[in-house]
Design a protein around this motif. Structure first.
Motif, PDB file in Angstrom:
ATOM      1  N   TYR A 309       0.846  -1.197   0.000  1.00 11.69           N
ATOM      2  CA  TYR A 309       0.000   0.000   0.000  1.00 11.69           C
ATOM      3  C   TYR A 309       0.879   1.244   0.000  1.00 11.69           C
ATOM      4  CZ  TYR A 309      -3.652  -3.215   1.745  1.00 11.69           C
ATOM      5  OH  TYR A 309      -4.533  -4.251   1.906  1.00 11.69           O
ATOM      6  N   ARG A 310       0.462   2.248  -0.740  1.00 13.37           N
ATOM      7  CA  ARG A 310       1.232   3.487  -0.829  1.00 13.37           C
ATOM      8  C   ARG A 310       0.622   4.577   0.047  1.00 13.37           C
ATOM      9  NH1 ARG A 310       5.179   3.564  -4.329  1.00 13.37           N
ATOM     10  NH2 ARG A 310       5.301   1.995  -5.969  1.00 13.37           N
ATOM     11  N   CYS A 311       1.496   5.443   0.531  1.00  9.20           N
ATOM     12  CA  CYS A 311       1.039   6.610   1.286  1.00  9.20           C
ATOM     13  C   CYS A 311       0.562   7.668   0.289  1.00  9.20           C
ATOM     14  CB  CYS A 311       2.176   7.168   2.142  1.00  9.20           C
ATOM     15  SG  CYS A 311       1.795   8.746   2.930  1.00  9.20           S
ATOM     16  N   GLY A 312      -0.602   8.249   0.579  1.00  9.52           N
ATOM     17  CA  GLY A 312      -1.155   9.237  -0.337  1.00  9.52           C
ATOM     18  C   GLY A 312      -1.222  10.623   0.256  1.00  9.52           C
ATOM     19  N   THR A 315       2.458  14.574  -1.898  1.00 15.17           N
ATOM     20  CA  THR A 315       3.081  13.932  -3.057  1.00 15.17           C
ATOM     21  C   THR A 315       3.873  12.689  -2.660  1.00 15.17           C
ATOM     22  OG1 THR A 315       5.009  15.386  -2.826  1.00 15.17           O
ATOM     23  CG2 THR A 315       3.243  16.114  -4.308  1.00 15.17           C
ATOM     24  N   CYS A 316       3.723  12.268  -1.412  1.00 12.68           N
ATOM     25  CA  CYS A 316       4.481  11.109  -0.919  1.00 12.68           C
ATOM     26  C   CYS A 316       4.018   9.838  -1.625  1.00 12.68           C
ATOM     27  CB  CYS A 316       4.305  10.966   0.592  1.00 12.68           C
ATOM     28  SG  CYS A 316       5.238   9.577   1.291  1.00 12.68           S
ATOM     29  N   THR A 317       4.974   9.015  -2.017  1.00 10.94           N
ATOM     30  CA  THR A 317       4.666   7.731  -2.666  1.00 10.94           C
ATOM     31  C   THR A 317       5.353   6.566  -1.958  1.00 10.94           C
ATOM     32  OG1 THR A 317       6.500   8.077  -4.218  1.00 10.94           O
ATOM     33  CG2 THR A 317       4.299   8.773  -4.937  1.00 10.94           C
ATOM     34  N   LEU A 465      -4.316  -4.889  -7.942  1.00 16.41           N
ATOM     35  CA  LEU A 465      -4.630  -3.563  -7.418  1.00 16.41           C
ATOM     36  C   LEU A 465      -3.408  -2.719  -7.097  1.00 16.41           C
ATOM     37  CD1 LEU A 465      -7.421  -4.446  -4.804  1.00 16.41           C
ATOM     38  CD2 LEU A 465      -7.746  -3.405  -7.032  1.00 16.41           C
ATOM     39  N   GLU A 466      -3.617  -1.405  -7.197  1.00 15.22           N
ATOM     40  CA  GLU A 466      -2.686  -0.438  -6.634  1.00 15.22           C
ATOM     41  C   GLU A 466      -3.484   0.344  -5.583  1.00 15.22           C
ATOM     42  OE1 GLU A 466      -1.052   3.637  -8.232  1.00 15.22           O
ATOM     43  OE2 GLU A 466       0.154   1.992  -9.092  1.00 15.22           O
ATOM     44  N   VAL A 467      -3.099   0.210  -4.313  1.00 17.07           N
ATOM     45  CA  VAL A 467      -3.854   0.801  -3.207  1.00 17.07           C
ATOM     46  C   VAL A 467      -3.074   1.973  -2.631  1.00 17.07           C
ATOM     47  CG1 VAL A 467      -4.873   0.386  -0.931  1.00 17.07           C
ATOM     48  CG2 VAL A 467      -4.902  -1.425  -2.676  1.00 17.07           C
ATOM     49  N   THR A 468      -3.737   3.112  -2.496  1.00 13.77           N
ATOM     50  CA  THR A 468      -3.147   4.310  -1.903  1.00 13.77           C
ATOM     51  C   THR A 468      -3.998   4.743  -0.715  1.00 13.77           C
ATOM     52  OG1 THR A 468      -2.313   5.010  -4.065  1.00 13.77           O
ATOM     53  CG2 THR A 468      -2.378   6.673  -2.318  1.00 13.77           C
ATOM     54  N   ILE A 469      -3.359   4.981   0.423  1.00 17.40           N
ATOM     55  CA  ILE A 469      -4.079   5.375   1.643  1.00 17.40           C
ATOM     56  C   ILE A 469      -4.008   6.897   1.782  1.00 17.40           C
ATOM     57  CG2 ILE A 469      -4.221   5.094   4.141  1.00 17.40           C
ATOM     58  CD1 ILE A 469      -2.940   2.373   3.844  1.00 17.40           C
ATOM     59  N   ARG A 470      -5.147   7.556   1.555  1.00 17.82           N
ATOM     60  CA  ARG A 470      -5.245   9.012   1.640  1.00 17.82           C
ATOM     61  C   ARG A 470      -5.610   9.423   3.070  1.00 17.82           C
ATOM     62  NH1 ARG A 470      -2.750  10.759  -2.913  1.00 17.82           N
ATOM     63  NH2 ARG A 470      -3.625   9.780  -4.791  1.00 17.82           N
ATOM     64  N   PRO A 471      -5.449  10.718   3.401  1.00 17.34           N
ATOM     65  CA  PRO A 471      -5.865  11.198   4.731  1.00 17.34           C
ATOM     66  C   PRO A 471      -7.359  10.974   4.944  1.00 17.34           C
ATOM     67  CG  PRO A 471      -4.458  12.809   3.646  1.00 17.34           C
ATOM     68  CD  PRO A 471      -4.796  11.781   2.610  1.00 17.34           C
TER      69      PRO A 471
END
Length: 496
Positions: A309-312, A315-317, A465-471
């Motif tokens: 999982y990526r940090c969203g 612009t952090c990846t 999947l590509e999962v990004t965790i947003r605030p």
């Protein structure tokens, strides 16, 4: 070493130099025979041997430093002796540059050279120096021819599957009825050990290599295979535990697929039975060499999306990790850059798992599968690979013979290697398994998902999947919970 003086009055001081370029047994028998002959020559001429210098298992042609030879030159320069006794001039030198330095020293200090095989070499005279230089040139030519013969012999051995020496590779080497003599590294004594047939596979180790290929092709990690090896009690041929580096090298070894290697380059198909098909080997190599599949060293991930999982935030990846940092009582996905809060790991994984299962439960789930390798002619690809390798060998021969220029050689090699890489990629595709295969078309996708181990589930996640965790939004969500599912951003890599 010194001899006993005879009552013949003043005797000429001499030194003896012995060298053998390759001592196969480590027993020093070759230099001992040289020393005996040289001492006999010194005794016959009435010389007093004040020192014997020995360089065992050192080539004069290779340029490798010879400690005793250098010590002899220093002693001669200090007037230790006026005679050098050696078995033949090629024991002293196989390099013209080295010979000239020796000639200068002998002229300066009045040192004569006597050999058992070639007689007296009087370096104080022009004819003597000419003789030394001719013998040196002959010795250099012999070394060059020997080098060529050895290289050709080693290449032939590589093609025949004969082992070039060293520790046997894991998976290969069955003891035969014959024995060979080796020197025990601890005691220095010669011992008899069984000779190994390096064309024969060790059944248990061969099965372990095959198991490693199957596990990686099924989406499991190298670590899981290494754990499997440890559980089964496998060790390296030296008797040590198999670690990450050793395990990786074992699976990358071309020999497993019957591919002959010479000087680190694949040179064609060997004459032994492979442990795994070429296409499986290429597929595993592609997996292990793919930088996108490498994980950072450390403990094995225990959560579905750890390091995936990526940090969203902004612009952090960065990829997130699961921790209990910040006083949290529950594990949560956090960015390693320490900005933003954590998202409950169990909730995120549960949500992502439900998405995957729901999508793979649809009637059109088979559309997500990649085209199978049925359209690939593995035999034809292997033949094409052999032809390209043969072309590379021919190019090298033409360049060595001066029939093509460096530019032509480089351009031709670059084209051939690019074509070879393409063929290898196609061979890898022939054995690559789609991680979704075990989930598509089954009666109960959730049950099949739970039957998978975590590494296989993570492989499916990477594929789909590509999962990004947003605030997350603060407060209670419309569904009454406090978990913001809309902050989990998902991009489908195959079929939305």
């Amino acid at each position: 070493m010194k001899t006993t003086k005879t009552p013949a009055g003043q005797r000429t001081r001499a030194v003896i130099y012995c060298r053998i370029s390759q001592d196969r047994t480590g027993a020093g028998l070759g230099v001992d025979r040289q020393r005996i002959d040289c001492e006999a020559l010194a005794e016959h001429n009435g010389w007093d041997v004040v020192e014997v210098y020995v360089d065992n298992d050192v080539s004069a042609y290779s340029g490798k430093k010879r400690k005793d030879y250098q010590r002899m030159l220093a002693d001669l320069d200090n007037g230790a002796a006026t005679i050098v006794v050696t078995w033949h001039t090629d024991r002293l030198h196989r390099s013209p540059t080295e010979l000239e330095k020796y000639i200068n020293l002998c002229e300066r200090r009045g040192v004569a050279t006597h050999t058992v095989q070639a007689g007296v070499i009087d370096l104080a005279t022009p004819s003597g120096r000419m003789t030394a230089r001719i013998l040196g040139a002959v010795a250099k030519q012999e070394s060059e021819h020997k080098g060529y013969r050895v290289a050709r012999a080693r290449m032939q051995k590589a093609m025949a599957g004969e082992w070039g020496g060293g520790i046997r590779p894991f998976g290969w080497g069955v003891p035969t009825d014959e024995t060979k003599t080796v020197v025990d590294r601890k005691t220095g004594e010669e011992v008899e050990v069984p000779a190994l047939d390096m064309n024969m596979a060790v059944p248990e180790e061969a099965a372990a290599i095959e198991q490693g290929h199957e596990m990686l092709l099924a989406g499991q990690s190298l670590k899981s295979w290494i754990r499997w090896l440890a559980d089964k009690g496998f060790l390296t041929p030296r008797g040590n535990p198999i670690g990450h580096v050793e395990g990786r090298d074992m699976l990358l070894r071309p020999r497993n697929a019957g591919i002959a290697v010479y000087k680190g380059e694949e040179v064609g198909t060997g004459l032994w039975e492979p442990l795994v098909p070429v296409e499986k080997h290429r597929a595993v190599v592609a997996i292990l060499m793919d930088p996108n599949r490498r994980t950072s060293p450390g403990s094995t991930p225990k959560w579905l999306g750890s390091l995936i999982y990526r940090c969203g935030i902004g612009t952090c990846t960065e990829t997130t990790r699961v921790t209990k940092a910040g006083g949290s009582k529950r594990p949560g996905y956090r960015c390693p850059s320490n900005h933003g809060g954590a998202r409950r790991a169990d909730k995120v994984d549960e949500y992502v798992t439900d998405l995957i299962i729901e999508r793979l439960s649809r009637p059109d789930a088979s559309d997500l599968l990649l085209p199978g390798p049925g359209d690939l002619d593995v035999a034809a690809l292997q033949k094409e690979s052999e032809e390209i390798r043969r072309r590379l060998t021919d190019l090298a021969a033409l360049f060595g013979a001066g029939q093509i220029s460096m530019v032509q050689f480089t351009e031709g090699s670059d084209v051939a290697r690019a074509q070879l890489e393409g063929v290898n990629q196609q061979l890898a595709r022939a054995a690559t398994r789609d991680p979704l295969v075990s989930l598509v078309g089954v009666p109960d996708v959730r049950k099949a998902w739970k039957a998978m181990d975590l590494e296989q589930q993570r492989s499916v996640l990477r594929t789909l999947l590509e999962v990004t965790i947003r605030p997350a939004r603060p407060g209670r969500m419309p569904d009454g919970s406090y978990f913001d599912y809309q902050a989990i951003e998902v991009r489908w890599k195959r079929g939305a």
